[in-house]
Design an enzyme around this catalytic site. Structure first.
Site, short mmCIF file in Angstrom:
data_model
loop_
_atom_site.label_atom_id
_atom_site.label_comp_id
_atom_site.label_asym_id
_atom_site.label_seq_id
_atom_site.Cartn_x
_atom_site.Cartn_y
_atom_site.Cartn_z
N CYS A 166 0.73 -1.09 0.07
CA CYS A 166 0.15 0.11 -0.10
C CYS A 166 0.87 1.43 -0.02
O CYS A 166 0.38 2.38 -0.16
CB CYS A 166 -1.03 -0.27 1.04
N HIS A 225 -3.32 7.22 2.15
CA HIS A 225 -3.78 5.90 1.70
C HIS A 225 -5.19 5.34 2.22
O HIS A 225 -5.31 5.61 3.36
CB HIS A 225 -2.95 4.71 1.96
N ASN A 235 -10.10 -0.36 0.14
CA ASN A 235 -8.64 -0.38 0.14
C ASN A 235 -8.20 -1.02 -1.25
O ASN A 235 -8.36 -2.43 -1.08
CB ASN A 235 -8.26 -0.92 1.54
N1 COA Z 1 -18.37 -8.63 10.47
C1 COA Z 1 -18.83 -8.81 11.50
N2 COA Z 1 -18.18 -9.12 12.64
C2 COA Z 1 -16.93 -9.25 12.26
C3 COA Z 1 -16.28 -9.13 11.13
C4 COA Z 1 -17.07 -8.72 10.14
N3 COA Z 1 -16.67 -8.60 8.81
N4 COA Z 1 -14.99 -9.28 11.26
C5 COA Z 1 -14.60 -9.57 12.63
N5 COA Z 1 -15.90 -9.74 13.10
C6 COA Z 1 -16.10 -9.70 14.57
C7 COA Z 1 -14.94 -10.51 15.45
O1 COA Z 1 -15.08 -11.95 14.93
C8 COA Z 1 -14.96 -10.19 16.80
O2 COA Z 1 -16.10 -10.95 17.53
P1 COA Z 1 -15.83 -11.26 18.74
O3 COA Z 1 -15.97 -10.29 19.83
O4 COA Z 1 -17.25 -12.14 19.11
O5 COA Z 1 -14.71 -12.12 18.92
C9 COA Z 1 -15.58 -8.71 16.58
O6 COA Z 1 -16.14 -8.74 15.43
C10 COA Z 1 -14.40 -7.47 16.88
O7 COA Z 1 -13.32 -7.79 16.20
P2 COA Z 1 -12.01 -7.25 16.13
O8 COA Z 1 -11.12 -7.86 15.17
O9 COA Z 1 -11.67 -6.89 17.57
O10 COA Z 1 -12.87 -5.83 15.45
P3 COA Z 1 -11.83 -4.50 15.17
O11 COA Z 1 -12.34 -3.49 15.92
O12 COA Z 1 -10.26 -4.62 15.52
O13 COA Z 1 -12.04 -4.04 13.84
C11 COA Z 1 -10.77 -4.07 11.73
C12 COA Z 1 -11.43 -4.94 12.73
C13 COA Z 1 -10.11 -5.10 10.82
C14 COA Z 1 -11.94 -3.43 10.98
C15 COA Z 1 -9.75 -3.08 12.28
O14 COA Z 1 -8.89 -3.75 13.05
C16 COA Z 1 -8.94 -2.22 11.31
O15 COA Z 1 -9.48 -1.54 10.59
N6 COA Z 1 -7.64 -2.53 11.28
C17 COA Z 1 -6.80 -2.02 10.33
C18 COA Z 1 -6.83 -2.95 8.82
C19 COA Z 1 -6.34 -2.13 7.70
O16 COA Z 1 -6.67 -1.17 7.29
N7 COA Z 1 -5.66 -3.01 6.95
C20 COA Z 1 -5.09 -2.49 5.74
C21 COA Z 1 -3.70 -1.57 6.04
S1 COA Z 1 -3.11 -1.04 4.74
#
Ligand code: COA
Length: 330
Positions: A112, A246, A276
C-alpha cells in the site's frame, strides 16, 4: 532537474460489490462494516479486467490529459503486489498496451506504500538525469489475494488503478520524499507467493492480517512520516492544502486527522465507495480531485502511504497543473 506532474488518470472495475452483497455470502452486515471501516462498496475486477488492464487504462487516461505521445515516455514504474503476470513485470504488459516502446519498465512491490515509493523513485531517476518523461502507476486487484471466507479481512479490500505522468523540468519545484520499512512486523499483513516450486498450501497464499496491529502501526507511523517530510520541506501541517492518505479505512483516516489537528476537509476520502485497493488508492484520489477541479497551481500536497512490509512513506508536492474546469472524465 525535478519532475512535475502533468497528467493524472484512473480506472476502476465496473463491478460494484456492496456490503449488503457480502452479507449474503458471509456472517457480516452493512452496519458492522460501515461502523468499523467507513466502507460501503468496493469495485472488483470481472470479465477481461486484470491488474494490468486497469493499470494500462489509468496510464492511458493520464497520458491523454498530459497530451504527450506515449512513444516519448522513457520510464514506466508500476507499483503493485497483485500482478496477473509473474514474468514479465506488469509494467511491461502496460508498455505494450499503451504503445510506449521506448520506455524502460519495472514494477515496485511495496504494497500500500507502493505508489508513494514509486513516485519518489521516478523523481530520483529524473533528478539523476536518467529519465525525462515517466508514467507512475499504482494498480492492484486485491480481490485475487484475499480469502473471501475470512470476514475479518476481505471486507476491507477492492481493486483499481491510478496513474500520473511526471515530466522533467528545469524549474525549481520542491519535491520531498521519505520511505521506511520495518520487517520485524511483517507477519501482521502477509500473503505467501503462489509462484514457488514447492507450492505453499493455498490458504497460506491468501492475505492474512492482524487488524489491530495494523491499526496501531498506521496511527503511529502516518503522523510521524507526515511531520518528517514536512520538516524536509520546511513547513508545518498548517501550510498544507491537502493530505492524500492511503485509503485503508475511514477510522484510520479520522484518527490521523485528529492526531495531526487538521480540518477534516483537508483530508479527502473515497474509501466509502472503493475500499482499500492498495497501491492504487492515492493516485485515484489525486486524479478524482484533479478532474473535479479541486487542485490548482501552487497548492501544497502531502501524500502518505502505509501497509504491508510493514512499510510507510510520505511525499511533499507543490502542484503545477492549472485547475481543471468543466466536466469530469476518465
Ligand atoms: N463482520 C462482523 N463481525 C466481524 C467481522 C465482520 N466482517 N470481522 C470481525 N468480526 C467480529 C470478530 O469476530 C469479533 O467478534 P468477537 O468479539 O465475538 O470475537 C468482533 O467482530 C471484533 O473483532 P475485532 O477484530 O476486534 O474488530 P476491530 O475493532 O479490531 O476491527 C478491523 C477489525 C479489521 C476493522 C480493524 O482492526 C482495522 O480496521 N484494522 C486496520 C486494517 C487495515 O486497514 N488494513 C490494511 C492496511 S493497509
Amino acid at each position: 532537474m525535478t519532475g512535475k506532474i502533468i497528467g493524472t488518470g484512473s480506472c476502476m472495475p465496473v463491478r460494484v460489490v456492496s456490503n449488503q452483497e457480502l452479507s449474503e455470502h458471509m456472517d457480516t452486515s452493512d452496519a458492522w462494516i460501515r461502523e468499523r471501516t467507513g466502507i460501503r462498496n468496493r469495485h472488483i475486477i470481472s470479465g477481461e479486467e486484470t491488474t494490468t488492464s486497469l493499470a494500462a487504462e489509468a496510464a492511458g487516461n493520464a497520458i491523454s490529459m498530459a497530451g504527450i505521445d506515449p512513444e516519448d515516455l522513457d520510464l514506466i514504474l508500476l507499483a503493485t503486489s497483485s500482478s496477473n503476470t509473474h514474468v514479465p513485470a506488469a509494467s511491461c504488459c502496460v508498455q505494450q498496451l499503451i504503445g510506449a516502446k521506448h520506455a524502460a519498465c519495472f514494477d515496485i512491490s511495496a504494497a500500500c506504500s507502493g505508489f508513494v515509493f514509486a513516485l519518489i523513485t521516478a523523481q530520483a531517476y529524473i533528478r539523476a538525469g536518467m529519465a525525462k518523461l515517466a508514467v507512475v502507476i499504482g494498480a492492484d486487484a486485491i480481490s485475487n489475494l484475499v480469502d473471501w471466507e475470512d470476514r475479518s479481512s476481505c471486507i476491507l479490500f477492492g481493486d483499481g488503478a491510478g496513474a500520473v505522468v511526471v515530466q522533467a523540468t528545469e524549474e525549481d519545484i520542491p519535491f520531498y520524499g521519505v520511505m521506511h520499512t520495518d520487517s520485524t512486523k511483517a507477519g501482521a499483513l502477509l500473503a505467501k507467493s503462489r509462484h514457488q516450486r514447492i507450492q505453499p498450501a493455498m490458504e497460506e497464499t491468501y492475505l492474512r492480517m492482524d487488524g489491530k496491529e495494523i491499526f496501531k502501526f498506521a496511527l503511529t507511523r502516518v503522523p510521524q512520516v507526515i511531520h518528517e517530510v514536512l520538516e524536509q520541506a520546511g513547513c508545518g501541517v498548517e501550510d498544507v492544502d491537502l493530505f492524500l492518505l492511503h485509503q485503508a479505512n475511514g477510522r484510520i483516516i479520522e484518527s490521523v486527522v485528529k492526531k495531526l489537528k487538521v480540518p477534516p476537509w483537508k483530508v479527502p476520502v473515497n474509501v466509502d465507495e472503493y475500499a482499500n485497493f492498495s497501491a492504487g488508492t492515492i493516485p485515484v484520489l489525486l486524479d478524482q480531485l484533479n478532474r473535479r477541479g479541486k487542485l490548482k497551481r501552487g497548492q501544497r500536497l502531502v501524500l502518505a502511504g502505509f501497509g504491508a512490509g510493514l512499510a510507510w512513506g510520505g511525499s511533499y508536492i507543490e502542484w503545477q497543473m492549472d485547475r481543471i474546469t468543466g466536466s469530469e472524465e476518465g
